[in-house]
Design an enzyme around this catalytic site. Structure first.
Site, PDB file in Angstrom:
ATOM      1  N   ASP A  18       0.804  -1.232   0.000  1.00  0.00           N
ATOM      2  CA  ASP A  18       0.000   0.000   0.000  1.00  0.00           C
ATOM      3  C   ASP A  18       0.838   1.283   0.000  1.00  0.00           C
ATOM      4  OD1 ASP A  18      -2.528  -1.084  -0.227  1.00  0.00           O
ATOM      5  OD2 ASP A  18      -2.878  -1.203   1.935  1.00  0.00           O
TER       6      ASP A  18
ATOM      7  N   ARG B 107       0.341  -1.518   7.799  1.00  0.00           N
ATOM      8  CA  ARG B 107       0.897  -0.322   7.150  1.00  0.00           C
ATOM      9  C   ARG B 107       1.855   0.455   8.054  1.00  0.00           C
ATOM     10  NH1 ARG B 107      -2.672   3.184   3.095  1.00  0.00           N
ATOM     11  NH2 ARG B 107      -0.516   3.740   2.590  1.00  0.00           N
TER      12      ARG B 107
ATOM     13  N   ARG C  18     -10.379   5.610  10.119  1.00  0.00           N
ATOM     14  CA  ARG C  18      -8.939   5.333  10.067  1.00  0.00           C
ATOM     15  C   ARG C  18      -8.117   6.360  10.835  1.00  0.00           C
ATOM     16  NH1 ARG C  18      -8.089   1.606   5.745  1.00  0.00           N
ATOM     17  NH2 ARG C  18      -5.884   1.981   5.995  1.00  0.00           N
TER      18      ARG C  18
ATOM     19  N   HIS D 137     -11.865   6.876   4.198  1.00  0.00           N
ATOM     20  CA  HIS D 137     -10.954   8.031   4.248  1.00  0.00           C
ATOM     21  C   HIS D 137     -11.707   9.222   3.666  1.00  0.00           C
ATOM     22  CE1 HIS D 137      -6.903   5.609   4.101  1.00  0.00           C
ATOM     23  NE2 HIS D 137      -7.053   6.136   5.302  1.00  0.00           N
TER      24      HIS D 137
ATOM     25  N   CYS E 108      -5.520   9.049  -3.753  1.00  0.00           N
ATOM     26  CA  CYS E 108      -4.743   8.199  -2.841  1.00  0.00           C
ATOM     27  C   CYS E 108      -3.318   7.970  -3.362  1.00  0.00           C
ATOM     28  CB  CYS E 108      -5.390   6.824  -2.691  1.00  0.00           C
ATOM     29  SG  CYS E 108      -7.096   6.844  -2.202  1.00  0.00           S
TER      30      CYS E 108
HETATM   31  N1  ARG Z   1      -5.474  -0.248   0.781  1.00  0.00           N
HETATM   32  C1  ARG Z   1      -5.164   1.059   1.290  1.00  0.00           C
HETATM   33  C2  ARG Z   1      -5.595   1.165   2.739  1.00  0.00           C
HETATM   34  O1  ARG Z   1      -6.607   0.619   3.108  1.00  0.00           O
HETATM   35  C3  ARG Z   1      -5.858   2.112   0.469  1.00  0.00           C
HETATM   36  C4  ARG Z   1      -5.506   3.504   0.883  1.00  0.00           C
HETATM   37  C5  ARG Z   1      -6.245   4.543   0.120  1.00  0.00           C
HETATM   38  N2  ARG Z   1      -5.762   5.819   0.414  1.00  0.00           N
HETATM   39  C6  ARG Z   1      -6.509   6.940   0.531  1.00  0.00           C
HETATM   40  N3  ARG Z   1      -5.896   8.064   0.667  1.00  0.00           N
HETATM   41  N4  ARG Z   1      -7.816   6.891   0.560  1.00  0.00           N
HETATM   42  O2  ARG Z   1      -4.944   1.784   3.556  1.00  0.00           O
END
Ligand code: ARG
Length: 265
Positions: free
Chosen positions: A64, A89, A135, A164, A258
């Site tokens: 990611d 992450r 998140r 997000h 993203c």
């Molecule tokens: N798979 C990544 C996650 O879940 C996607 C991140 C997408 N980023 C964003 N800025 N919306 O963290």
């Protein structure tokens, strides 16, 4: 207006874990397609818009990292690093920090509370819109206020598919943002309308096609080629519209924005 941004090549992009409702390890990424889509976006930024694109090296087993929007929030050369909610992450933070240190940045915030960078913090004029709770923790908003000395408006997200802020709100220009109201609480929608003179509403279809996960400089806007309604609205507004296929990134819950981190030096 020219922009400076940070991107990360998708050499190791894949679905290796599931940390949002879009990700399924059974729905694998087509790597050639993903590289092709990323290069199309890079090409628009560099060759069509003349933006300066910096690159951070991709690292194996950090699939990611390609989503650099989560790597920081940069305003006036100050860097708020991410405190990722998902352990998968978390190793990215020190790599982003190293990139910023190597590139001459000196002022850093490592928030105590969860914060996922520009994914959950979008600057509109001198107001920072900050999303929670999927998140990022609301408690990080005070840390951001103190660090940047900025006006911050907390927006509560209400639909886990739009986890997000940058999946359901686009900064379009000085007067305009685009949103999908279904992703916010009533109170947060009201706040947006109180502050922003012109609020464009995206359709369900455009939102599900990740059309709100877009990059704009006020005159030019880059978004998913499947967000037909928004594409039309921006054209009618007189903007230059650039579209890219983002199907492979959508498998991971990502899109144009993203894949892009703004470096406001
Ligand atoms: N798979 C990544 C996650 O879940 C996607 C991140 C997408 N980023 C964003 N800025 N919306 O963290």
């Amino acid at each position: 207006m020219t922009k400076k941004i940070l991107m990360c090549s998708p050499d190791y992009f894949d679905i290796e874990y599931e940390i949002n409702p879009w990700m399924s390890t059974k729905n694998q990424v087509q790597s050639i397609e993903a590289m092709d889509q990323w290069k199309k976006l890079y090409d628009i930024y560099v060759n069509k818009l003349g933006w300066e694109v910096k690159l951070i090296d991709p690292i194996e087993k950090l699939p990611d990292m390609v989503f650099t929007a989560n790597g920081a929030l940069v305003i006036n050369g100050k860097v708020a690093l991410p405190t990722f909610r998902a352990p998968d992450r978390q190793p990215e933070t020190k790599l982003f920090r190293k990139w910023f240190e190597d590139n001459g940045y000196t002022e850093f915030l490592e928030p105590k509370y969860d914060f996922e960078g520009e994914g959950d913090a979008l600057l509109w004029n001198d107001t920072l819109f900050a999303g929670f709770p999927w998140r990022s923790d609301q408690a990080c908003h005070n840390e951001l206020r103190d660090f940047f000395g900025i006006k911050l408006v907390s927006l509560q997200l209400a639909d886990a598919r739009f986890y997000h802020l940058d999946t359901c709100l686009t900064i379009v220009d000085k007067e305009t943002v685009a949103i999908w109201p279904g992703a916010f609480t009533e109170k947060s929608i009201k706040r947006i309308h109180e502050i922003v003179p012109n609020v464009i509403e995206a359709s369900d279809e455009d939102t599900l096609a990740y059309g709100l996960n877009a990059m704009s400089d006020g005159k030019n806007i880059v978004l998913s080629d499947k967000a037909y309604g928004l594409i039309e609205k921006y054209r009618q507004k007189g903007m230059n519209v650039f579209t890219v296929p983002i199907s492979e990134y959508q498998k991971s819950g990502g899109g144009v924005k993203c894949l892009t981190l703004e470096l406001r030096d």
